[in-house]
Design a protein around this motif. Structure first.
Motif, PDB file in Angstrom:
ATOM      1  N   THR A 287       0.810  -1.422  -0.228  1.00 23.04           N
ATOM      2  CA  THR A 287       0.171   0.020  -0.040  1.00 23.04           C
ATOM      3  C   THR A 287       0.716   1.226   0.041  1.00 23.04           C
ATOM      4  OG1 THR A 287      -1.806  -1.093   1.074  1.00 23.04           O
ATOM      5  CG2 THR A 287      -1.970   1.204   1.325  1.00 23.04           C
ATOM      6  N   ILE A 288       1.854   1.207   0.566  1.00 25.64           N
ATOM      7  CA  ILE A 288       2.893   2.551   0.791  1.00 25.64           C
ATOM      8  C   ILE A 288       3.584   2.669  -0.536  1.00 25.64           C
ATOM      9  CG2 ILE A 288       5.146   3.184   1.754  1.00 25.64           C
ATOM     10  CD1 ILE A 288       4.130   1.915   4.302  1.00 25.64           C
ATOM     11  N   MET A 289       3.926   1.576  -1.160  1.00 28.93           N
ATOM     12  CA  MET A 289       4.515   1.571  -2.631  1.00 28.93           C
ATOM     13  C   MET A 289       3.419   2.352  -3.572  1.00 28.93           C
ATOM     14  SD  MET A 289       7.584   0.105  -2.584  1.00 28.93           S
ATOM     15  CE  MET A 289       7.849  -0.445  -4.257  1.00 28.93           C
ATOM     16  N   ASP A 290       2.003   1.805  -3.578  1.00 33.11           N
ATOM     17  CA  ASP A 290       1.276   2.362  -4.268  1.00 33.11           C
ATOM     18  C   ASP A 290       1.170   3.963  -4.065  1.00 33.11           C
ATOM     19  OD1 ASP A 290       0.375   0.233  -5.813  1.00 33.11           O
ATOM     20  OD2 ASP A 290      -1.267  -0.260  -4.497  1.00 33.11           O
ATOM     21  N   ILE A 292       3.169   6.022  -2.704  1.00 38.18           N
ATOM     22  CA  ILE A 292       4.455   6.648  -3.163  1.00 38.18           C
ATOM     23  C   ILE A 292       4.397   6.918  -4.810  1.00 38.18           C
ATOM     24  CG2 ILE A 292       6.946   6.519  -3.411  1.00 38.18           C
ATOM     25  CD1 ILE A 292       7.131   5.021  -0.707  1.00 38.18           C
ATOM     26  N   PHE A 293       4.139   5.727  -5.576  1.00 36.03           N
ATOM     27  CA  PHE A 293       4.328   5.901  -7.000  1.00 36.03           C
ATOM     28  C   PHE A 293       2.950   6.083  -7.655  1.00 36.03           C
ATOM     29  CE2 PHE A 293       7.978   3.231  -5.450  1.00 36.03           C
ATOM     30  CZ  PHE A 293       8.972   3.710  -6.430  1.00 36.03           C
ATOM     31  N   PHE A 294       1.741   5.953  -7.005  1.00 33.82           N
ATOM     32  CA  PHE A 294       0.620   6.185  -7.761  1.00 33.82           C
ATOM     33  C   PHE A 294      -0.432   7.145  -7.107  1.00 33.82           C
ATOM     34  CE2 PHE A 294       1.150   1.527  -8.998  1.00 33.82           C
ATOM     35  CZ  PHE A 294       1.986   1.886 -10.374  1.00 33.82           C
ATOM     36  N   LYS A 295       0.275   7.649  -5.927  1.00 33.36           N
ATOM     37  CA  LYS A 295      -0.599   8.688  -5.120  1.00 33.36           C
ATOM     38  C   LYS A 295      -1.909   8.139  -4.612  1.00 33.36           C
ATOM     39  CE  LYS A 295       2.964  11.053  -6.521  1.00 33.36           C
ATOM     40  NZ  LYS A 295       4.267  11.083  -5.458  1.00 33.36           N
ATOM     41  N   LYS A 296      -2.309   7.053  -4.761  1.00 33.55           N
ATOM     42  CA  LYS A 296      -3.488   6.583  -4.209  1.00 33.55           C
ATOM     43  C   LYS A 296      -3.323   5.169  -3.633  1.00 33.55           C
ATOM     44  CE  LYS A 296      -6.642   9.036  -7.409  1.00 33.55           C
ATOM     45  NZ  LYS A 296      -7.838   9.064  -8.187  1.00 33.55           N
ATOM     46  N   PRO A 297      -3.786   4.858  -2.650  1.00 32.42           N
ATOM     47  CA  PRO A 297      -3.840   3.368  -1.965  1.00 32.42           C
ATOM     48  C   PRO A 297      -4.981   2.550  -2.506  1.00 32.42           C
ATOM     49  CG  PRO A 297      -5.196   4.882  -0.575  1.00 32.42           C
ATOM     50  CD  PRO A 297      -4.661   5.860  -1.589  1.00 32.42           C
ATOM     51  N   SER A 298      -4.425   1.810  -3.435  1.00 32.43           N
ATOM     52  CA  SER A 298      -5.461   0.801  -4.225  1.00 32.43           C
ATOM     53  C   SER A 298      -5.871  -0.296  -3.361  1.00 32.43           C
ATOM     54  CB  SER A 298      -4.675   0.511  -5.284  1.00 32.43           C
ATOM     55  OG  SER A 298      -5.399  -0.876  -6.130  1.00 32.43           O
ATOM     56  N   VAL A 299      -7.012  -0.524  -3.475  1.00 31.25           N
ATOM     57  CA  VAL A 299      -7.659  -1.484  -2.584  1.00 31.25           C
ATOM     58  C   VAL A 299      -7.231  -3.052  -3.225  1.00 31.25           C
ATOM     59  CG1 VAL A 299      -9.956  -3.058  -1.914  1.00 31.25           C
ATOM     60  CG2 VAL A 299      -9.671  -0.413  -1.835  1.00 31.25           C
ATOM     61  N   ILE A 300      -7.237  -2.927  -4.644  1.00 30.04           N
ATOM     62  CA  ILE A 300      -6.809  -4.410  -5.263  1.00 30.04           C
ATOM     63  C   ILE A 300      -5.242  -4.578  -5.219  1.00 30.04           C
ATOM     64  CG2 ILE A 300      -6.721  -5.267  -7.731  1.00 30.04           C
ATOM     65  CD1 ILE A 300      -9.133  -3.787  -8.700  1.00 30.04           C
ATOM     66  N   GLY A 301      -4.381  -3.319  -5.278  1.00 31.94           N
ATOM     67  CA  GLY A 301      -3.088  -3.516  -4.715  1.00 31.94           C
ATOM     68  C   GLY A 301      -2.789  -3.968  -3.452  1.00 31.94           C
ATOM     69  N   ALA A 302      -3.866  -3.712  -2.417  1.00 27.70           N
ATOM     70  CA  ALA A 302      -3.631  -4.099  -0.961  1.00 27.70           C
ATOM     71  C   ALA A 302      -4.012  -5.619  -0.917  1.00 27.70           C
ATOM     72  CB  ALA A 302      -4.500  -3.464  -0.138  1.00 27.70           C
ATOM     73  N   VAL A 303      -4.928  -6.276  -1.768  1.00 27.11           N
ATOM     74  CA  VAL A 303      -5.163  -7.551  -1.841  1.00 27.11           C
ATOM     75  C   VAL A 303      -3.938  -8.527  -2.572  1.00 27.11           C
ATOM     76  CG1 VAL A 303      -6.537  -9.328  -2.825  1.00 27.11           C
ATOM     77  CG2 VAL A 303      -7.759  -7.453  -1.928  1.00 27.11           C
ATOM     78  N   GLN A 304      -3.229  -7.858  -3.303  1.00 22.42           N
ATOM     79  CA  GLN A 304      -2.123  -8.538  -3.982  1.00 22.42           C
ATOM     80  C   GLN A 304      -1.066  -8.407  -3.040  1.00 22.42           C
ATOM     81  OE1 GLN A 304      -2.418  -9.804  -6.876  1.00 22.42           O
ATOM     82  NE2 GLN A 304      -3.020  -8.665  -8.532  1.00 22.42           N
ATOM     83  N   GLY A 305      -0.790  -7.292  -2.233  1.00 25.65           N
ATOM     84  CA  GLY A 305       0.378  -7.515  -1.160  1.00 25.65           C
ATOM     85  C   GLY A 305      -0.244  -8.427  -0.050  1.00 25.65           C
ATOM     86  N   MET A 306      -1.426  -8.530   0.187  1.00 26.65           N
ATOM     87  CA  MET A 306      -1.865  -9.814   1.089  1.00 26.65           C
ATOM     88  C   MET A 306      -1.566 -10.820   0.709  1.00 26.65           C
ATOM     89  SD  MET A 306      -5.472 -11.031   1.799  1.00 26.65           S
ATOM     90  CE  MET A 306      -5.454 -12.126   0.662  1.00 26.65           C
ATOM     91  N   ILE A 307      -1.810 -11.107  -0.767  1.00 29.25           N
ATOM     92  CA  ILE A 307      -1.504 -12.452  -1.295  1.00 29.25           C
ATOM     93  C   ILE A 307      -0.029 -13.002  -1.414  1.00 29.25           C
ATOM     94  CG2 ILE A 307      -1.720 -13.945  -3.359  1.00 29.25           C
ATOM     95  CD1 ILE A 307      -4.343 -12.521  -4.070  1.00 29.25           C
TER      96      ILE A 307
END
Length: 530
Positions: A287-290, A292-307
Motif C-alpha cells: 500500500t505504501i508503494m502504491d 508513493i508511486f501512484f498517489k492512491k492506496p489501491s484496494v486491489i493492490g492491497a489484496v495483491q500485497g496480502m497474497i
C-alpha cells in the motif's frame, strides 16, 4: 514329500496360525474408537486445519475470482474454481494421494494406488517413504493433503480466466494434478530426492505456489490472450466481494500453515503467528508503494500485497522467527510489486495474458519466500518442525540457500515441460480448443453456461434475443412477467425507446448508466399514488 519336509511345512503352518491368532487377539483388544496411537487433540486440529484450507478455495477463491473479473465473467470464473475442487478430490483418493505420499516408485513419485479402502482410512497415518508417522488416522491425512492439491489448481485458474475453453479446463485439471502436482509433492514432502537433500518447504511455497505460478504463466501462453477489449477494460465486477474472498483466504491460511507440523504443537502456533505478521507487513508495504508511486492506496493492490505475503511466508512459516517474518513481508511487499508494476508492463511480459497476475504474486512471491527461508531459517525452528536442517545462512548454514535454489529450479523446469505437454495433448490429440471463440468471449457467462451472475434488473440481460439463442417472439414465463412489470405504471420506457420489442436490456460489458439510446429501463420518478 519326506517326513522331514512335512514336519517343516507343518511347523511353518502352525507358526502362521499362531501369528494370525495373536494379531486377531491384539486387534480385538484394541478399542476401535480410541486406538492407542490416536491423539484426539492432534486429530481435531488436523481436520480443522484441512477445513480452513478447503474454505480458502470454496468459497474464498470462488468469490474472490467472481468479484475480481468483469461481471460478464463472474460465473465462469467462479465455476472454474468450483469444478477444480471437486475433480481433484476424486482423482486424489483414487490415485493421487499415494503418488504423492505413498511408497516410492521413482525418486520423484510414488506408486499410484487407491486411498478409499476403509482399513487404510482407519489406520494410523504414516508417510512410508519419508518415514514419518502421525497421531491421527490416515483419512485425516488424505483429506488434509487433498485441499492443498485442490487449491493449487484453483490458483492456476487465475491465470486462465476470461477465455479458456471450459472443456479444455475439465481435461487439464486431472492431468496436471497427476503428472505435475504429485511429482512436486512427493519430491519435497513425500520422501523424494529433494526431501532427502534437505530442501525446506514448510507448507507449499514450492509445491503449491511456485508450481501454480509457473503453470499459470506457461498455460496462459498456450491458451492465448483475452479479447483486447477485455484486457483494456478489466474493471472488477465487485471489489467488496473481492475483499470477502480475500478475508477468507487470509484467515484460512492459519490452517494452511498451522496444519503442517501434523500436530497441535508449539511450532503450529509459531507458524500461525508468523503467517499473520508477514501478511500484514506485506499488505502495508504494498500500500505504501502504491501511495508513493501512484498517489492512491489501491484496494486491489492491497489484496495483491496480502497474497504475496501469504505466499512468501508459506515455505518458512514455522522455521523462522518473528523478525524473519517481518523481513519476508518487506520482501514480498516490494519485489513482486516491482515485478508486477515495472517488469510486468514491458512488451515481452505483455505477450502473455496472465489474467490475475498469478506469475507475480505466486511465482515471484514463492521465490522471495524460498530464498528467504534459506537465509533466515533458525536452528530452533527447524528442530521444532521436526527436521534436521541446521538452520539457514543466519545460523551459519549458507548451503541452505543453494538447496532452496535447486528445489526451485526443479519445480520450475518440471512444470514448464509438463504444463506444455498437457496443453499440447488437449489441443492436438484430444482436438479440444484451448481458447473460446471470440464470439463467446464477447458474451461471456451466458454463452458458456446459459446463466448470468446477477438478477438485479439492470444486470439481468436478455441474451436470448441479443445473442440469437432464442426466437425473439418466444418468451419464457419470467420474461413475460418482466414485460408485464415494465408495462405497469411503476416503470416507463426511455423516450428514445423504439417500442415493446426493442432492447430489453443492455449488452454485457456495457455500463448501464451510460445507456444505449433505446431499451433502457428507467424507474418512474414522478409516479403518484391514486
Amino acid at each position: 514329500m519326506t517326513s522331514t519336509a512335512a514336519t517343516i511345512v507343518s511347523s511353518a503352518a502352525q507358526k502362521t496360525a499362531q501369528a494370525t491368532a495373536a494379531i486377531a487377539s491384539a486387534s480385538a483388544s484394541v478399542n476401535p474408537i480410541a486406538p492407542p496411537w490416536l491423539d484426539p487433540g492432534h486429530n481435531a486440529w488436523q481436520m480443522t486445519a484441512g477445513t480452513l484450507v478447503a474454505l480458502q478455495s470454496i468459497p474464498g477463491l470462488v468469490v474472490l475470482y467472481a468479484g475480481w473479473v468483469k461481471h460478464k465473467w463472474s460465473i465462469n470464473s467462479a465455476f472454474m474454481a468450483f469444478y477444480a475442487f471437486a475433480a481433484v478430490l476424486v482423482c486424489w483418493v483414487v490415485w493421487g494421494y499415494q503418488m504423492s505420499f505413498g511408497t516410492q516408485m521413482l525418486p520423484i513419485v510414488g506408486y499410484p494406488a487407491i486411498s478409499v479402502d476403509l482399513g487404510f482410512e482407519l489406520q494410523d497415518s504414516n508417510l512410508p517413504t519419508a518415514a514419518l508417522t502421525q497421531a491421527f488416522p490416515q483419512a485425516s491425512m488424505v483429506y488434509f493433503q487433498f485441499v492443498f492439491s485442490a487449491i493449487t489448481l484453483v490458483l492456476i485458474a487465475g491465470s486462465y480466466l476470461c477465455r479458456m475453453n471450459f472443456t479444455a479446463w475439465m481435461i487439464f485439471v486431472p492431468l496436471w494434478m497427476t503428472f505435475s502436482y504429485t511429482v512436486g509433492a512427493f519430491s519435497i514432502w513425500g520422501g523424494g530426492f529433494l526431501f532427502k537433500y534437505g530442501v525446506i518447504d514448510y507448507s507449499g511455497g514450492y509445491v503449491i505456489h511456485l508450481s501454480s505460478g509457473t503453470a499459470g504463466f506457461v498455460g496462459a501462453w498456450w491458451i492465448g490472450p483475452r479479447l483486447a477489449s477485455d484486457r483494456v477494460d478489466a474493471k472488477p465486477s465487485n471489489i467488496t466481494l473481492m475483499l470477502v474472498g480475500a478475508g477468507i483466504l487470509w484467515t484460512g491460511w492459519n490452517g494452511f500453515n498451522g496444519g503442517d507440523p501434523y500436530a497441535a504443537s508449539p511450532d503450529a502456533g509459531v507458524a500461525v503467528l508468523n503467517t499473520n505478521i508477514c501478511t500484514a507487513t506485506s499488505l502495508l508495504v504494498w500500500t505504501i508503494m502504491d501511495l508513493i508511486f501512484f498517489k492512491k492506496p489501491s484496494v486491489i493492490g492491497a489484496v495483491q500485497g496480502m497474497i504475496t505475503g501469504l505466499v512468501a511466508i508459506t515455505p518458512a512459516a514455522g522455521v523462522v522467527a518473528g523478525w524473519g517474518a517481518i523481513l519476508l513481508g518487506v520482501g514480498s511487499g516490494t519485489v513482486p510489486w516491482i515485478s508486477m508494476n515495472i517488469l510486468g508492463r514491458t512488451k515481452i511480459m505483455r505477450q502473455v495474458d496472465d489474467t490475475l497476475e498469478v506469475f507475480h504474486t505466486h511465482f515471484v512471491g514463492a521465490i522471495v519466500g524460498g530464498i528467504g527461508t534459506g537465509l533466515w531459517a533458525t536452528v530452533k525452528g527447524c528442530q521444532a518442525f521436526g527436521i534436521t536442517n541446521p538452520g539457514g545462512a543466519v545460523a551459519g548454514n549458507g548451503r541452505q540457500i543453494g538447496l532452496q535454489i535447486v528445489g526451485a529450479l526443479f519445480i520450475i523446469g518440471w512444470n514448464i515441460v509438463w504444463t506444455s505437454l498437457i496443453m499440447m495433448f488437449i489441443k492436438f490429440v484430444c482436438r479440444v480448443p484451448l481458447r473460446m471463440t471470440d464470439e463467446m468471449c464477447e458474451i461471456g457467462d451466458y454463452a458458456i453456461h446459459g446463466e448470468e451472475p446477477y438478477t438485479f434488473e439492470y444486470y439481468n440481460r436478455n441474451y436470448r434475443r441479443v445473442a440469437g439463442y432464442e426466437h425473439p417472439g418466444k418468451l419464457t414465463d419470467e420474461e413475460k412477467a418482466v414485460r408485464e412489470l415494465r408495462a405497469s405504471k411503476d416503470y416507463k420506457r426511455h423516450e428514445t425507446s423504439s417500442g415493446e420489442g426493442s432492447g430489453d436490456g443492455v449488452i454485457m460489458g456495457q455500463d448501464p448508466a451510460a445507456g444505449r439510446g433505446s431499451g433502457e429501463i428507467m424507474p418512474d420518478k414522478a409516479v403518484k399514488s391514486d
